[in-house]
Write a protein that holds these residues in place. Structure first.
Motif, PDB file in Angstrom:
ATOM      1  N   PRO A 276      -5.973  19.245  38.304  1.00  0.00           N
ATOM      2  CA  PRO A 276      -5.540  20.630  38.552  1.00  0.00           C
ATOM      3  C   PRO A 276      -4.251  20.901  37.786  1.00  0.00           C
ATOM      4  O   PRO A 276      -3.352  20.070  37.774  1.00  0.00           O
ATOM      5  CB  PRO A 276      -5.302  20.651  40.065  1.00  0.00           C
TER       6      PRO A 276
ATOM      7  N   ALA B 159      -6.356  23.826  41.753  1.00  0.00           N
ATOM      8  CA  ALA B 159      -5.387  23.665  42.846  1.00  0.00           C
ATOM      9  C   ALA B 159      -5.354  24.913  43.721  1.00  0.00           C
ATOM     10  O   ALA B 159      -5.212  26.030  43.216  1.00  0.00           O
ATOM     11  CB  ALA B 159      -4.005  23.401  42.259  1.00  0.00           C
TER      12      ALA B 159
ATOM     13  N   TRP C 196      -4.317  15.133  48.186  1.00  0.00           N
ATOM     14  CA  TRP C 196      -3.178  14.262  47.870  1.00  0.00           C
ATOM     15  C   TRP C 196      -1.953  14.722  48.639  1.00  0.00           C
ATOM     16  O   TRP C 196      -1.911  15.810  49.187  1.00  0.00           O
ATOM     17  CB  TRP C 196      -2.928  14.209  46.369  1.00  0.00           C
TER      18      TRP C 196
ATOM     19  N   ASP D  69       3.466   6.904  35.489  1.00  0.00           N
ATOM     20  CA  ASP D  69       3.528   7.519  34.152  1.00  0.00           C
ATOM     21  C   ASP D  69       3.047   8.971  34.158  1.00  0.00           C
ATOM     22  O   ASP D  69       3.101   9.654  33.142  1.00  0.00           O
ATOM     23  CB  ASP D  69       2.616   6.773  33.158  1.00  0.00           C
TER      24      ASP D  69
ATOM     25  N   GLY E 139       2.244  13.019  34.749  1.00  0.00           N
ATOM     26  CA  GLY E 139       2.967  14.283  34.712  1.00  0.00           C
ATOM     27  C   GLY E 139       2.799  14.992  36.043  1.00  0.00           C
ATOM     28  O   GLY E 139       1.860  14.734  36.776  1.00  0.00           O
ATOM     29  N   GLY E 140       3.727  15.888  36.354  1.00  0.00           N
ATOM     30  CA  GLY E 140       3.658  16.592  37.635  1.00  0.00           C
ATOM     31  C   GLY E 140       4.246  15.734  38.751  1.00  0.00           C
ATOM     32  O   GLY E 140       5.046  14.831  38.501  1.00  0.00           O
TER      33      GLY E 140
ATOM     34  N   ALA F   1      -5.278   7.757  36.562  1.00  0.00           N
ATOM     35  CA  ALA F   1      -4.464   8.918  36.170  1.00  0.00           C
ATOM     36  C   ALA F   1      -3.061   8.467  35.810  1.00  0.00           C
ATOM     37  O   ALA F   1      -2.502   7.569  36.447  1.00  0.00           O
ATOM     38  CB  ALA F   1      -4.399   9.916  37.323  1.00  0.00           C
ATOM     39  N   GLY F   2      -2.501   9.131  34.810  1.00  0.00           N
ATOM     40  CA  GLY F   2      -1.105   8.880  34.460  1.00  0.00           C
ATOM     41  C   GLY F   2      -0.964   8.226  33.108  1.00  0.00           C
ATOM     42  O   GLY F   2      -1.284   7.048  32.940  1.00  0.00           O
TER      43      GLY F   2
ATOM     44  N   ILE G  20      -2.571   8.904  30.299  1.00  0.00           N
ATOM     45  CA  ILE G  20      -3.809   8.743  29.523  1.00  0.00           C
ATOM     46  C   ILE G  20      -4.105  10.055  28.792  1.00  0.00           C
ATOM     47  O   ILE G  20      -4.132  11.124  29.408  1.00  0.00           O
ATOM     48  CB  ILE G  20      -4.977   8.371  30.456  1.00  0.00           C
TER      49      ILE G  20
ATOM     50  N   TRP H 112      -8.563  10.676  34.704  1.00  0.00           N
ATOM     51  CA  TRP H 112      -8.150  11.956  35.268  1.00  0.00           C
ATOM     52  C   TRP H 112      -6.916  12.351  34.472  1.00  0.00           C
ATOM     53  O   TRP H 112      -5.885  11.686  34.570  1.00  0.00           O
ATOM     54  CB  TRP H 112      -7.857  11.708  36.744  1.00  0.00           C
TER      55      TRP H 112
ATOM     56  N   THR I 294      -1.812  16.308  31.488  1.00  0.00           N
ATOM     57  CA  THR I 294      -1.038  16.814  30.348  1.00  0.00           C
ATOM     58  C   THR I 294      -1.928  17.099  29.135  1.00  0.00           C
ATOM     59  O   THR I 294      -1.752  18.097  28.444  1.00  0.00           O
ATOM     60  CB  THR I 294       0.060  15.790  29.985  1.00  0.00           C
TER      61      THR I 294
ATOM     62  N   TYR J  31       5.765  20.396  33.350  1.00  0.00           N
ATOM     63  CA  TYR J  31       5.281  19.102  33.810  1.00  0.00           C
ATOM     64  C   TYR J  31       4.557  18.380  32.675  1.00  0.00           C
ATOM     65  O   TYR J  31       3.723  18.975  31.983  1.00  0.00           O
ATOM     66  CB  TYR J  31       4.319  19.282  34.993  1.00  0.00           C
TER      67      TYR J  31
ATOM     68  N   GLY K 141       3.272  14.103  31.487  1.00  0.00           N
ATOM     69  CA  GLY K 141       3.279  12.659  31.712  1.00  0.00           C
ATOM     70  C   GLY K 141       3.696  11.904  30.461  1.00  0.00           C
ATOM     71  O   GLY K 141       3.932  12.494  29.396  1.00  0.00           O
ATOM     72  N   ALA K 142       3.736  10.579  30.612  1.00  0.00           N
ATOM     73  CA  ALA K 142       4.034   9.712  29.468  1.00  0.00           C
ATOM     74  C   ALA K 142       2.926   9.821  28.424  1.00  0.00           C
ATOM     75  O   ALA K 142       3.014   9.236  27.343  1.00  0.00           O
ATOM     76  CB  ALA K 142       4.188   8.272  29.940  1.00  0.00           C
TER      77      ALA K 142
HETATM   78  C1  LIG Z   1       0.819  21.015  35.004  1.00  0.00           C
HETATM   79  C2  LIG Z   1       0.409  19.988  36.004  1.00  0.00           C
HETATM   80  C3  LIG Z   1       0.107  20.407  37.300  1.00  0.00           C
HETATM   81  C4  LIG Z   1      -0.344  19.483  38.240  1.00  0.00           C
HETATM   82  N1  LIG Z   1      -0.678  19.919  39.498  1.00  0.00           N
HETATM   83  C5  LIG Z   1      -1.299  19.067  40.343  1.00  0.00           C
HETATM   84  C6  LIG Z   1      -1.833  19.525  41.580  1.00  0.00           C
HETATM   85  O1  LIG Z   1      -1.706  20.693  41.945  1.00  0.00           O
HETATM   86  N2  LIG Z   1      -2.502  18.629  42.351  1.00  0.00           N
HETATM   87  C7  LIG Z   1      -2.675  17.317  41.974  1.00  0.00           C
HETATM   88  O2  LIG Z   1      -3.343  16.555  42.692  1.00  0.00           O
HETATM   89  N3  LIG Z   1      -2.115  16.847  40.830  1.00  0.00           N
HETATM   90  C8  LIG Z   1      -1.461  17.682  40.017  1.00  0.00           C
HETATM   91  N4  LIG Z   1      -0.929  17.206  38.839  1.00  0.00           N
HETATM   92  C9  LIG Z   1      -0.908  15.750  38.561  1.00  0.00           C
HETATM   93  C10 LIG Z   1      -2.226  15.324  37.979  1.00  0.00           C
HETATM   94  O3  LIG Z   1      -3.185  15.352  39.016  1.00  0.00           O
HETATM   95  C11 LIG Z   1      -2.225  13.909  37.377  1.00  0.00           C
HETATM   96  O4  LIG Z   1      -1.872  12.947  38.333  1.00  0.00           O
HETATM   97  C12 LIG Z   1      -1.354  13.760  36.138  1.00  0.00           C
HETATM   98  O5  LIG Z   1      -1.447  14.883  35.320  1.00  0.00           O
HETATM   99  C13 LIG Z   1      -1.773  12.521  35.367  1.00  0.00           C
HETATM  100  O6  LIG Z   1      -0.861  12.220  34.350  1.00  0.00           O
HETATM  101  P1  LIG Z   1      -0.969  12.838  32.866  1.00  0.00           P
HETATM  102  O7  LIG Z   1      -0.370  14.184  32.990  1.00  0.00           O
HETATM  103  O8  LIG Z   1      -0.179  11.897  32.032  1.00  0.00           O
HETATM  104  O9  LIG Z   1      -2.411  12.920  32.484  1.00  0.00           O
HETATM  105  C14 LIG Z   1      -0.460  18.093  37.884  1.00  0.00           C
HETATM  106  C15 LIG Z   1      -0.116  17.683  36.591  1.00  0.00           C
HETATM  107  C16 LIG Z   1       0.305  18.604  35.652  1.00  0.00           C
HETATM  108  C17 LIG Z   1       0.642  18.111  34.260  1.00  0.00           C
END
Ligand SMILES: Cc1cc2nc3c(=O)[nH]c(=O)nc-3n(C[C@H](O)[C@H](O)[C@H](O)COP(=O)(O)O)c2cc1C
Length: 345
Positions: A21, A44, A97, A142, A144-145, A172-173, A175, A193, A196, A297, A299-300
């Motif tokens: 999301p 979301a 979550w 790692d 984002g968010g 997630a994180g 990737i 998952w 970013t 937001y 991630g790495a």
């Molecule tokens: C812009 C943004 C918004 C996010 N909002 C949510 C959210 O509402 N609910 C959720 O479970 N995770 C949210 N996340 C976290 C992601 O589910 C996920 O864990 C994360 O993006 C994985 O790392 P990555 O960004 O390096 O791929 C968000 C991430 C980003 C980048």
């Protein structure tokens, strides 16, 4: 080499790739693009007014079947009515979550839904089977968010797979490409998952300036902080550094309530709501004002992202890249396990 896993079978998708999301970035257009690419997206609902959920989800289900995407609930507040509205709209995949999932798992399962739960700790992974969770999302630090755990993806993932008791795990994180998917599969995951990577897609409705900042970000531009706490206090999150971060650092990192520009309106969203500095929302398309000062937001994974691309190309290149990485890794091990040429002479 098609990458079919327990995740693709469960969701009826072609690619073991999930779009996280993305706040308001996951519009009907974005979700449709992800489904058409053979992957799966979550929307979301956290900030959506309860009364608007039915009409908002109808905008999605007009263009994409309710079984081809899921909803995500952040459990820092009571989400039972949002979940009920989503189930009424025909949604049958739910991601939870940030809180105790137990009552929501029961509610979702009673409607026959598949339940995802995002974890960052082994104790939670070990509880999942008993709770009736169907798929675990292992979120490494790692990411984002907002962040749920403490360990990085590469160490956490195999440990979560071991603790999960056979439940499919999605990584997630950090990737963003096929090598990440290949590594996740090798470590026992059933898919990835990514957040970013999909922010920087053509179809997401995140603000174009924010998308470009994802493309431009290097590792040193990323920051783990609790700074953007308006609407969601005291919760760690990873962002790209910006002017709000630097002003706060220059002021000596004062605590919440005493920071520079606290309470200041920095712009307005297309829905007319004003946007305060330090809010937990990130700027989306149509934002008017100082978009650069909002929460970006990331991630790495950001430094692995080199362009704003169509969703279909992102999904295809992650899958093709994973297939290539898996073939390369297999080929690379051959000289080690085969008889050295010198010994055959
Ligand atoms: C812009 C943004 C918004 C996010 N909002 C949510 C959210 O509402 N609910 C959720 O479970 N995770 C949210 N996340 C976290 C992601 O589910 C996920 O864990 C994360 O993006 C994985 O790392 P990555 O960004 O390096 O791929 C968000 C991430 C980003 C980048």
């Amino acid at each position: 080499m098609p990458l079919h896993t327990a995740l693709t079978a469960r969701l009826g998708i072609d690619a073991p790739v999930i779009a996280a999301p993305l706040g308001r970035g996951s519009t009907p257009r974005f979700v449709t693009a992800v489904a058409d690419a053979g992957a799966f997206a979550f929307v979301a609902l956290m900030h959506m007014p309860e009364a608007d959920i039915a009409t908002t989800l109808a905008d999605y289900t007009r263009v994409v079947e309710p079984t081809r995407f899921g909803v995500n609930l952040t459990l820092i507040r009571d989400q039972r009515r949002r979940l009920a509205a989503a189930l009424d709209a025909g949604i049958r995949t739910v991601s939870l979550w940030y809180g105790d999932p137990e009552p929501y798992v029961e509610q979702a399962k009673a409607a026959g839904a598949t339940v995802f739960w995002t974890v960052g700790r082994l104790a939670d992974a070990a509880r999942a089977a008993d709770l009736g969770v169907d798929v675990l999302v292992c979120q490494g630090r790692d990411a984002g968010g907002h962040l749920v755990g403490t360990a990085g993806t590469i160490a956490l993932l195999p440990a979560v797979v071991d603790a999960a008791g056979g439940i499919p795990v999605v990584a997630a994180g950090g990737i963003a490409d096929g090598r990440g998917l290949a590594s996740a599969l090798v470590m026992g995951a059933d898919g990835v998952w990514m957040g970013t990577r999909f922010v920087a897609s053509e179809e997401s409705a995140n603000h174009p300036g924010y998308k470009q900042r994802v493309v431009d970000a290097g590792f040193d531009d990323l920051l783990e902080t609790r700074l953007f706490d308006g609407g969601w206090p005291d919760s760690p999150h990873r962002v790209i550094r910006n002017s709000t971060v630097s002003r706060w650092e220059e002021a000596g990192c004062p605590r919440s309530g005493e920071r520079p520009g606290e309470g200041e309106v920095i712009g307005a969203h297309p829905n007319g709501r004003s946007f305060l500095r330090y809010t937990d929302a990130s700027p989306w398309e149509g934002f008017e004002g100082d978009w650069e000062a909002g929460a970006h937001y990331a991630g790495a994974s950001a430094p692995l992202i080199h362009g704003i691309e169509p969703v279909a190309r992102i999904v295809a290149s992650v899958v093709e890249g994973a297939e290539l990485a898996l073939r390369r890794a297999t080929a690379a091990t051959r000289p080690v396990i085969s008889t050295p040429e010198s010994e055959t002479r």
